[in-house]
Design an enzyme around this catalytic site. Structure first.
Site, PDB file in Angstrom:
ATOM      1  N   TYR A 116       7.996 -10.164   5.724  1.00 31.01           N
ATOM      2  CA  TYR A 116       7.833  -8.747   6.042  1.00 31.01           C
ATOM      3  C   TYR A 116       8.659  -8.400   7.272  1.00 31.01           C
ATOM      4  CZ  TYR A 116       3.879  -8.141   2.839  1.00 31.01           C
ATOM      5  OH  TYR A 116       3.093  -8.050   1.717  1.00 31.01           O
ATOM      6  N   ASP A 156       0.825  -1.208   0.000  1.00 31.78           N
ATOM      7  CA  ASP A 156       0.000   0.000   0.000  1.00 31.78           C
ATOM      8  C   ASP A 156       0.859   1.258   0.000  1.00 31.78           C
ATOM      9  OD1 ASP A 156      -2.439  -1.454   0.114  1.00 31.78           O
ATOM     10  OD2 ASP A 156      -2.071  -1.806   2.250  1.00 31.78           O
TER      11      ASP A 156
END
Length: 432
Positions: free
Chosen positions: A184, A112
């Site tokens: 991540y 995002d």
């Protein structure tokens, strides 16, 4: 003239002169010197060149972009895919008119706005030779230097996007579905946080769970299953010299796939635990969503997501996308060239690190200058009493926080609508 006084002979001579005027010789102009004709510019036709399917592994600093994915309409900030595709088109590696669909574009993990990546991967068909197909396949074709994908793309990309490696892949390869694991990292300062409690909360994430209370629901996807498997979830201090040091820590989260904003929701809950506003046991409660198969240990059932704000995007990075070596054998330009590519790219990245270190040092000195006149705020590292007035600072990562007068525990907050209700309302609104 007055002809009255002219003799007969003068008049005859005059008439003869008028009937046959003398001709004047004008020398012919020299022919113009020939102007040099410009060599006709050879038209570049991408379809005349051979192509191959490749995968690109690249990094980007997400702060300056409106997310990874290309958008059909205008966006306040450029997207990473739009900039990367424009570079590919400028280098004549893909057909600009064909767009992403025209080259079979696929991405591994969507990020995002504001989120970065160090090992993002896309797969696509790209030009594979500097010689047209007929010339490359001819019986006496001269050796053609392979395309240096990294050098070519990094020369036209902004410094915030760098291509690290590429791999020739099979026609059936998919950057998304061939990925075996996504890793991540979320970086944060441990100032004012109980890291041991955060580790205890993160430990509950490992395994396969329903994460509907730890993600953002996107009704356009019409998801009905929110089960995902987490292989690793731990928190460790940053080593000195690795871009951190001091009180900087990192959450490492590895799984096969992730839901929309899942990592930032997980980190938001871990921050609340680290601030001792929540107990680590809130994590298994948020994972206990199925009334037909509840946990049998007295853990509260939470079938609908409570309201809370997800963590900041800046510290989040997609660190790596893992593939089987037989699916993607990563290589650099140095594998086919003269060894200059790796050193040049490393120097570019080292320069970016040095600049970031200078900016961090400046910020620390600004803080030291302000500290001569302003004392730091006291840290409340304890659980608030029932209805106790604050203010309470709810850490959100990236140096941001949300201040609340009275802290309401997560399990006592207003619950959002169920997945089934949100999905059904979207279908009605779309006339489906």
């Amino acid at each position: 003239p007055n002809y009255d006084s002219w003799t007969r002979e003068q008049l005859i001579a005059r008439l003869t002169e008028l009937a046959h005027p003398p001709t004047t010789h004008t020398p012919a102009a020299s022919p113009p010197s020939p102007t040099p004709t410009a060599k006709p510019k050879r038209e570049f036709t991408l379809s005349a060149y051979p192509t191959q399917k490749i995968a690109l592994k690249f990094s980007y600093a997400g702060a300056g972009y409106g997310g990874l994915a290309w958008q059909a309409g205008p966006t306040p900030l450029p997207t990473v895919e739009a900039v990367l595709f424009a570079a590919l088109a400028k280098a004549r590696l893909v057909d600009a008119a064909g767009g992403l669909d025209g080259c079979g574009w696929e991405r591994c993990g969507r990020t995002d706005r504001g989120v970065s990546a160090a090992g993002q991967v896309v797969s696509l068909y790209a030009r594979s030779s500097n010689a047209p197909r007929a010339a490359a396949d001819g019986p006496a074709a001269a050796p053609v230097r392979p395309i240096r994908y990294l050098h070519t793309l990094n020369a036209v990309l902004p410094p915030s996007i760098r291509v690290h490696a590429w791999a020739p892949v099979a026609p059936g390869f998919s950057a998304r579905f061939a990925c075996r694991a996504r890793h991540y990292k979320y970086f944060f300062s441990a100032r004012g946080l109980d890291v041991a409690a955060m580790r205890a909360g993160a430990a509950h994430l490992v395994g396969e769970h329903d994460f509907r209370n730890l993600c953002k629901l996107d009704p356009a996807k019409q998801l009905t299953s929110f089960r995902r498997r987490i292989a690793r979830a731990d928190i460790a201090p940053m080593e000195s010299g690795s871009g951190g040091g001091g009180d900087m820590h990192v959450l490492d989260l590895i799984g096969s796939a992730f839901l929309y904003n899942q990592v930032r929701h997980i980190m938001a809950v871990l921050f609340l635990i680290g601030a001792r506003l929540e107990d680590p046991s809130v994590v298994p409660a948020l994972l206990n969503v199925d009334a037909n198969a509840p946990r049998g240990d007295g853990t509260p059932l939470v079938p609908r997501k409570p309201e809370y704000q997800m963590a900041d995007a800046l510290p989040l990075v997609l660190w790596d996308c893992a593939y089987a070596s037989e699916d993607a054998a990563w290589r650099t330009d140095d594998d086919d060239g003269d060894g200059r590519g790796a050193a040049g790219l490393h120097a570019q990245m080292a320069g970016l690190v040095e600049r970031a270190q200078v900016e961090a040092t400046l910020a620390e000195h600004f803080l030291a200058a302000a500290a001569r006149y302003h004392a730091p705020a006291p840290v409340r590292l304890r659980a608030p009493g029932k209805g106790e007035r604050g203010p309470w600072d709810l850490p959100l990562g990236g140096g941001t926080a949300r201040r609340e007068g009275t802290y309401v525990p997560l399990l006592e907050r207003k619950r959002l609508e169920s997945v089934e209700v949100v999905n059904a309302r979207w279908l009605v609104r779309k006339g489906k």
